[in-house]
Write a protein that holds these residues in place. Sequence first.
Motif, short mmCIF file in Angstrom:
data_model
loop_
_atom_site.label_atom_id
_atom_site.label_comp_id
_atom_site.label_asym_id
_atom_site.label_seq_id
_atom_site.Cartn_x
_atom_site.Cartn_y
_atom_site.Cartn_z
N GLN A 1 63.96 -14.71 68.91
CA GLN A 1 64.35 -13.54 69.87
C GLN A 1 63.32 -13.36 71.03
O GLN A 1 63.14 -12.36 71.40
CB GLN A 1 64.85 -12.34 69.11
N LYS A 2 62.77 -14.39 71.43
CA LYS A 2 61.74 -14.27 72.61
C LYS A 2 62.54 -14.57 73.92
O LYS A 2 61.97 -13.85 75.01
CB LYS A 2 60.63 -15.08 72.28
N LEU B 1 75.25 -1.61 67.52
CA LEU B 1 73.89 -1.33 67.39
C LEU B 1 73.42 -0.55 66.06
O LEU B 1 72.47 -0.75 65.49
CB LEU B 1 72.98 -0.56 68.64
N ARG B 2 74.50 0.59 66.00
CA ARG B 2 74.23 1.09 64.54
C ARG B 2 74.43 0.30 63.39
O ARG B 2 73.96 0.41 62.23
CB ARG B 2 75.14 2.29 64.54
N ALA B 3 75.57 -0.64 63.46
CA ALA B 3 75.88 -1.47 62.46
C ALA B 3 74.99 -2.52 62.06
O ALA B 3 74.91 -2.88 61.01
CB ALA B 3 77.37 -1.98 62.63
N LEU B 4 74.33 -3.26 63.01
CA LEU B 4 73.42 -4.33 62.71
C LEU B 4 72.16 -3.87 61.98
O LEU B 4 71.64 -3.01 62.03
CB LEU B 4 72.84 -4.74 63.98
N ALA C 1 68.90 -4.34 74.80
CA ALA C 1 69.41 -3.01 74.00
C ALA C 1 68.95 -3.33 72.52
O ALA C 1 68.54 -2.29 71.75
CB ALA C 1 70.85 -2.84 74.21
N GLY C 2 69.30 -4.34 71.83
CA GLY C 2 69.11 -4.72 70.55
C GLY C 2 67.56 -4.66 70.49
O GLY C 2 66.99 -4.07 69.36
N ARG C 3 66.49 -5.07 71.32
CA ARG C 3 65.10 -4.99 71.00
C ARG C 3 64.68 -3.53 70.99
O ARG C 3 63.93 -3.03 70.17
CB ARG C 3 64.42 -5.77 72.09
N GLU C 4 65.36 -2.71 71.83
CA GLU C 4 64.88 -1.46 72.04
C GLU C 4 65.26 -0.65 70.65
O GLU C 4 64.52 0.40 70.29
CB GLU C 4 65.69 -0.64 73.17
N ARG C 5 66.40 -0.93 69.99
CA ARG C 5 66.84 -0.32 68.98
C ARG C 5 66.13 -0.99 67.44
O ARG C 5 66.63 -0.75 66.45
CB ARG C 5 68.37 -0.26 68.86
N GLY C 6 65.32 -1.78 67.56
CA GLY C 6 64.64 -2.60 66.75
C GLY C 6 65.62 -3.40 65.92
O GLY C 6 65.46 -3.67 64.54
N LYS C 7 66.53 -4.02 66.81
CA LYS C 7 67.42 -5.13 65.91
C LYS C 7 67.12 -6.39 66.53
O LYS C 7 66.70 -6.82 67.44
CB LYS C 7 69.02 -4.55 66.28
N LYS C 8 67.32 -7.40 65.39
CA LYS C 8 67.04 -8.89 65.74
C LYS C 8 68.44 -9.51 66.39
O LYS C 8 69.16 -10.11 65.45
CB LYS C 8 66.59 -9.63 64.49
N LEU C 9 68.64 -9.17 67.63
CA LEU C 9 69.68 -9.59 68.44
C LEU C 9 69.47 -10.51 69.29
O LEU C 9 68.55 -10.21 70.26
CB LEU C 9 70.60 -8.29 68.89
#
Length: 512
Positions: A59-60, A216-219, A260-268
């Motif tokens: 995810q970089k 984003l909540r569900a991931l 958006a995923g990175r900001e929410r701490g999700k590995k997307l």
Amino acid sequence: MSALIAILPTSCALLATPAGERVLNISEVENFGAIDADADDLLRECFQDHPAYVAAKDQKKFLILGRKGSGKTAIFKRILTERHPNEFSYGHSFDDYPWQHHDLQAQVGVPEERRYFHSWKYLTLIGLAKVILNSDQSQPWSDESFESVQALEDFVVDSYGSRDPDVRQLFSPDKELRLKSVLKVPFFELSGERVRVRELPPHIQEVNRAIQEHILRALNPDNSYYICFDQLDLGFVKSEESYSQRLVGLILAARDLFLAGRERGKKLNVVVFLRDDIYQDLQFEDKNKITENFTSVVQWNESGAGLTLKRLMESRFTNVLGEGGASVVPWEDVFDETREMPSRQTKYKHICDRTFLRPRDVIKFCNEVLEQYKSPLFAARGQFDNEAVHEARSGYSDYLLNELDDEIAKHVPQYKEYLEVVKELGAMQFSLADFSAAWSRRSTLAEIPAKVGLAQLFEFSVVGYLKPGGRGGGSEYVWRYRDPRARFNATSEVFRIHAGFKEALDLTRQSV
């Protein structure tokens, strides 16, 4: 286990000599793989962990660039087929995608580069919803995710009749999206309860905001999620403005969700695979930021550190010739490098000079050498020798010309006439004056300046030009396949045809 290995047991790959030494039984090999990732039985066993692949998996980076045939689809397939309990992926490949429906989603009254931004985001979000609803067994992983997973399921099922809708139907004009009762987010207020897809553009921004929040909540933060886009060059026409707008929209949508995923701490990661020459021609705001921060290039080296074409082939040699668990079968065990080619090159250098430094090219050349080696003319020889390499050049050159046809035909309709000019010259090296004189003798090209034709051949790496040396050293040829940022220089005094086309174009002399 690959089909090739099933045909060729490892016990057949090596033979014992009377002295107890073991030599490679190359004649038992069927091939060293296929040039197309979809048909390559050795791809999984011989996959190389290219830095671009690692950057996408970690995810970089989300934008993977490379020349056609460089291995982008191999990375795409690898991400989609890897099986880990906490990794989930979904891939979009657009050879059968209904672009006519997608095009109806273009927004008007917005900057051109954002006309397709929201439609791409919607498509990506539905792909993530499909993963969450059908593949991620950890769902719901928390109380917060429970409501969002339920809302996503209600929306997808009510709108498309299935938890796993066909992506080709997402933008069908008569589909009706059910909104109000299912996309409940406390601080979002949707403007209506239902909307037909043909009427979606004015509403799509708020629809996306609601779906994105639920996604984003569900991931699950302990899992990794990948949505991948490949084969975006299919149907590409450089002069078609809407095509460029679609690509820019996808890139911007992928970046938005990636961040958006990175900001929410999700590995997307929303991974976009694109030809580097196409990317170079795109113009949009923030392009340089994306290039510097989020782009990785699939590029293979001839030598040096990192991944090289030699190591790529050694992996394949080991797979089909080595014993189980044996050490790597080196290039020099397959190719006899004790005797130089007539040009005083090693066989490896001789082959690389005839490729575009792509895996498919070197695989094809080695397969052609193998075919010549197995013919009666070369029976009972040990390693690949000069004669086998030389005889392989004709078949390989025909392949490279066919590859060119796939790439250039729709962009330069008269390119075959251009090549007839090259054939008339009959030489690998020529001046602009030589080329212009031969060009002027073809009445079918009267409306096209010779420099324009030569520039187009340069764009597809048929031609390179000699760049005089500066203070740092001697002259060198500039090729587009080596540097996609290179631009044509009509003031150069010397031009050269790529060595891979020599036999197919029947070029018998070094210079005019």
